[in-house]
Design a protein around this motif. Structure first.
Motif, PDB file in Angstrom:
ATOM      1  N   VAL A  33       0.847  -1.194   0.000  1.00  0.00           N
ATOM      2  CA  VAL A  33       0.000   0.000   0.000  1.00  0.00           C
ATOM      3  C   VAL A  33       0.887   1.250   0.000  1.00  0.00           C
ATOM      4  CG1 VAL A  33      -1.732   1.314   1.290  1.00  0.00           C
ATOM      5  CG2 VAL A  33      -1.894  -1.182   1.184  1.00  0.00           C
ATOM      6  N   GLU A  34       1.934   1.206   0.825  1.00  0.00           N
ATOM      7  CA  GLU A  34       2.845   2.361   0.907  1.00  0.00           C
ATOM      8  C   GLU A  34       3.565   2.611  -0.430  1.00  0.00           C
ATOM      9  OE1 GLU A  34       2.854   4.354   3.420  1.00  0.00           O
ATOM     10  OE2 GLU A  34       1.568   3.062   4.643  1.00  0.00           O
ATOM     11  N   PHE A  35       3.997   1.516  -1.072  1.00  0.00           N
ATOM     12  CA  PHE A  35       4.651   1.656  -2.385  1.00  0.00           C
ATOM     13  C   PHE A  35       3.723   2.356  -3.362  1.00  0.00           C
ATOM     14  CE2 PHE A  35       6.874  -2.661  -1.644  1.00  0.00           C
ATOM     15  CZ  PHE A  35       7.973  -2.049  -1.088  1.00  0.00           C
ATOM     16  N   LEU A  36       2.460   1.935  -3.352  1.00  0.00           N
ATOM     17  CA  LEU A  36       1.508   2.465  -4.320  1.00  0.00           C
ATOM     18  C   LEU A  36       1.164   3.918  -4.018  1.00  0.00           C
ATOM     19  CD1 LEU A  36      -0.806  -0.669  -4.515  1.00  0.00           C
ATOM     20  CD2 LEU A  36       0.540   0.237  -6.415  1.00  0.00           C
ATOM     21  N   ARG A  37       1.123   4.239  -2.739  1.00  0.00           N
ATOM     22  CA  ARG A  37       0.780   5.613  -2.349  1.00  0.00           C
ATOM     23  C   ARG A  37       1.898   6.584  -2.649  1.00  0.00           C
ATOM     24  NH1 ARG A  37      -1.659   4.567   3.587  1.00  0.00           N
ATOM     25  NH2 ARG A  37      -3.815   4.073   3.005  1.00  0.00           N
ATOM     26  N   SER A  38       3.132   6.177  -2.313  1.00  0.00           N
ATOM     27  CA  SER A  38       4.238   7.112  -2.541  1.00  0.00           C
ATOM     28  C   SER A  38       5.486   6.390  -3.021  1.00  0.00           C
ATOM     29  CB  SER A  38       4.536   7.916  -1.271  1.00  0.00           C
ATOM     30  OG  SER A  38       4.420   7.108  -0.129  1.00  0.00           O
ATOM     31  N   PRO A  39       5.436   5.976  -4.293  1.00  0.00           N
ATOM     32  CA  PRO A  39       6.571   5.222  -4.855  1.00  0.00           C
ATOM     33  C   PRO A  39       7.883   5.996  -4.772  1.00  0.00           C
ATOM     34  CG  PRO A  39       4.978   5.822  -6.572  1.00  0.00           C
ATOM     35  CD  PRO A  39       4.353   6.144  -5.260  1.00  0.00           C
ATOM     36  N   GLN A  40       7.779   7.310  -4.899  1.00  0.00           N
ATOM     37  CA  GLN A  40       9.011   8.113  -4.940  1.00  0.00           C
ATOM     38  C   GLN A  40       9.843   7.998  -3.684  1.00  0.00           C
ATOM     39  OE1 GLN A  40       8.298  12.223  -6.082  1.00  0.00           O
ATOM     40  NE2 GLN A  40      10.292  12.113  -7.110  1.00  0.00           N
ATOM     41  N   ARG A 103      -1.257  -4.018 -20.334  1.00  0.00           N
ATOM     42  CA  ARG A 103      -1.214  -2.737 -21.029  1.00  0.00           C
ATOM     43  C   ARG A 103      -2.152  -1.737 -20.340  1.00  0.00           C
ATOM     44  NH1 ARG A 103      -4.548  -1.043 -24.218  1.00  0.00           N
ATOM     45  NH2 ARG A 103      -5.388  -3.057 -24.840  1.00  0.00           N
ATOM     46  N   GLN A 104      -3.358  -2.187 -20.044  1.00  0.00           N
ATOM     47  CA  GLN A 104      -4.325  -1.291 -19.391  1.00  0.00           C
ATOM     48  C   GLN A 104      -3.827  -0.841 -18.019  1.00  0.00           C
ATOM     49  OE1 GLN A 104      -8.302  -2.911 -19.276  1.00  0.00           O
ATOM     50  NE2 GLN A 104      -7.979  -3.896 -21.242  1.00  0.00           N
ATOM     51  N   ALA A 105      -3.274  -1.791 -17.261  1.00  0.00           N
ATOM     52  CA  ALA A 105      -2.810  -1.451 -15.915  1.00  0.00           C
ATOM     53  C   ALA A 105      -1.668  -0.445 -15.981  1.00  0.00           C
ATOM     54  CB  ALA A 105      -2.385  -2.712 -15.172  1.00  0.00           C
ATOM     55  N   LYS A 106      -0.771  -0.641 -16.936  1.00  0.00           N
ATOM     56  CA  LYS A 106       0.365   0.287 -17.058  1.00  0.00           C
ATOM     57  C   LYS A 106      -0.116   1.694 -17.395  1.00  0.00           C
ATOM     58  CE  LYS A 106       2.933  -2.829 -19.316  1.00  0.00           C
ATOM     59  NZ  LYS A 106       3.951  -3.379 -20.227  1.00  0.00           N
ATOM     60  N   GLU A 107      -1.143   1.753 -18.271  1.00  0.00           N
ATOM     61  CA  GLU A 107      -1.696   3.073 -18.622  1.00  0.00           C
ATOM     62  C   GLU A 107      -2.263   3.787 -17.407  1.00  0.00           C
ATOM     63  OE1 GLU A 107      -4.545   2.388 -21.737  1.00  0.00           O
ATOM     64  OE2 GLU A 107      -2.944   1.970 -23.204  1.00  0.00           O
ATOM     65  N   LYS A 108      -2.794   3.017 -16.466  1.00  0.00           N
ATOM     66  CA  LYS A 108      -3.452   3.628 -15.296  1.00  0.00           C
ATOM     67  C   LYS A 108      -2.588   3.583 -14.045  1.00  0.00           C
ATOM     68  CE  LYS A 108      -8.150   3.728 -16.607  1.00  0.00           C
ATOM     69  NZ  LYS A 108      -9.509   3.649 -16.120  1.00  0.00           N
ATOM     70  N   ALA A 109      -1.334   3.239 -14.179  1.00  0.00           N
ATOM     71  CA  ALA A 109      -0.458   3.088 -13.018  1.00  0.00           C
ATOM     72  C   ALA A 109      -0.409   4.375 -12.200  1.00  0.00           C
ATOM     73  CB  ALA A 109       0.954   2.717 -13.475  1.00  0.00           C
ATOM     74  N   PRO A 110      -0.236   4.284 -10.878  1.00  0.00           N
ATOM     75  CA  PRO A 110      -0.112   3.057 -10.091  1.00  0.00           C
ATOM     76  C   PRO A 110      -1.413   2.246 -10.067  1.00  0.00           C
ATOM     77  CG  PRO A 110      -0.239   4.979  -8.643  1.00  0.00           C
ATOM     78  CD  PRO A 110      -0.156   5.499 -10.033  1.00  0.00           C
ATOM     79  N   ALA A 111      -1.261   0.947 -10.116  1.00  0.00           N
ATOM     80  CA  ALA A 111      -2.419   0.056 -10.181  1.00  0.00           C
ATOM     81  C   ALA A 111      -2.081  -1.324  -9.632  1.00  0.00           C
ATOM     82  CB  ALA A 111      -2.882  -0.077 -11.634  1.00  0.00           C
ATOM     83  N   ILE A 112      -3.137  -2.063  -9.326  1.00  0.00           N
ATOM     84  CA  ILE A 112      -3.005  -3.454  -8.872  1.00  0.00           C
ATOM     85  C   ILE A 112      -3.562  -4.375  -9.944  1.00  0.00           C
ATOM     86  CG2 ILE A 112      -4.082  -5.169  -7.335  1.00  0.00           C
ATOM     87  CD1 ILE A 112      -2.112  -3.844  -5.762  1.00  0.00           C
ATOM     88  N   ILE A 113      -2.820  -5.423 -10.231  1.00  0.00           N
ATOM     89  CA  ILE A 113      -3.372  -6.523 -11.023  1.00  0.00           C
ATOM     90  C   ILE A 113      -3.532  -7.694 -10.065  1.00  0.00           C
ATOM     91  CG2 ILE A 113      -2.895  -8.241 -12.811  1.00  0.00           C
ATOM     92  CD1 ILE A 113      -1.441  -6.123 -14.408  1.00  0.00           C
TER      93      ILE A 113
END
Ligand code: ATP
Length: 270
Positions: A33-40, A103-113
């Motif tokens: 969750v933390e990665f997705l919230r603030s990857p930087q 492809r769709q997930a990458k377009e909408k990243a950050p995302a979960i598959i």
């Protein structure tokens, strides 16, 4: 399967509050969750974000629920597919579905598959139990491996997959940079069953002073899904009798009914 259908690529409204018990699993998955919230925060320090985690545990213990809660907590889109959808698929369809999804997930990243029942596609290659080999399944698995290797660690897409059978999975899936983390999602103990009851009793109109401890004690061997089912079954039994509230006896009747059902299911399997 039980999975609810979400509008593809939308987030879920499920959070960790909806997942009772599973404290260890929640703690481990919190990092995702933390990665997705603030990857930087991670990438600035040169840390590589894991691409995927495997949720391992018996049926109905909340693996899908937990994956949806990760998306809900991080407020990122949730893309899912089930391994069983790929069984009996025409040649090329499985692999192209996997490609589209990534492809769709990458377009909408950050995302979960989320890949439910990954064992249906991720079984060790070349082991077909003596039946005719399933080339399409292997194509799909190879495509999945290719996709996982093809995007950078910091693309912002994290893949969660669920299985009851980590032992049958192709070792290639578990290699570093793929599903290199395993998170165990176990059957609930007495206390956890109580917490699960508390979640699923919330919408139900109960008689006064319902003894949740008693309900937990009456349900050893029940998974979270069984408990959710039990609560609804008890309400149905009470409604059939035109009751104003669901009573202890309705739960006991529902337990009998569900245990009867489980026994029947087991008889068919053995
Ligand atoms: P399967 O391996 O059969 O796909 P699963 O582990 O993915 O099962 P879920 O589909 O997440 O299980 O669980 C089914 C339902 O059971 C959930 O939607 C929820 O209503 C209930 N449930 C299961 N585990 C829990 C839990 N820990 N807390 C609250 N509800 C739960």
């Amino acid at each position: 399967s039980r999975a609810q259908v979400y509008e593809k690529g939308k987030s879920t409204n499920i959070t960790f509050k909806d997942v009772a018990g599973l404290e260890g699993a929640k703690e481990e998955i919190q990092e995702i969750v933390e990665f997705l919230r603030s990857p930087q925060r991670y990438t600035d320090l040169g840390a590589k974000i894991p691409k995927g985690a495997l949720l391992v545990g018996p049926p109905g213990t909340g693996k899908t629920l937990l994956a949806k809660a990760v998306a809900g907590e991080a407020k990122v889109p949730f893309f899912s597919l089930s391994g069983s959808d790929f069984v009996e698929m025409f040649v090329g369809v499985g692999a192209s579905r996997v490609r589209d999804l990534f492809r769709q997930a990458k377009e909408k990243a950050p995302a979960i598959i989320f890949i439910d029942e990954i064992d249906a596609i991720g079984r060790a290659r070349g082991k077909n139990n003596g039946f005719n080999s399933n080339d399409e399944r292997e194509n799909t698995l190879n495509q999945l491996l290719t996709e996982m290797d093809g995007f950078g660690t910091n693309s912002g897409v994290i893949i969660l997959a669920a299985t009851n059978r980590a032992d049958v999975l192709d070792a290639a899936l578990m290699r570093a940079g793929r599903f290199d983390r395993q998170i165990y999602v176990d059957m609930p103990d007495l206390n956890e069953r109580k917490e699960i009851f508390q979640v699923h009793l919330k919408p139900i109109k109960l008689e006064k002073n319902m003894d949740v401890d008693f309900l937990s004690k009456q349900t050893p061997g029940f998974s979270g899904a069984d408990i959710a089912n039990l609560c609804n079954e008890a309400a149905l039994i009470a409604a059939r009798q035109n009751k104003k509230f669901v009573e202890k006896q309705d739960f006991l009747d529902a337990v009998d009914r569900i245990i009867g059902g489980l026994e029947k299911k087991n008889k068919i399997i053995t």
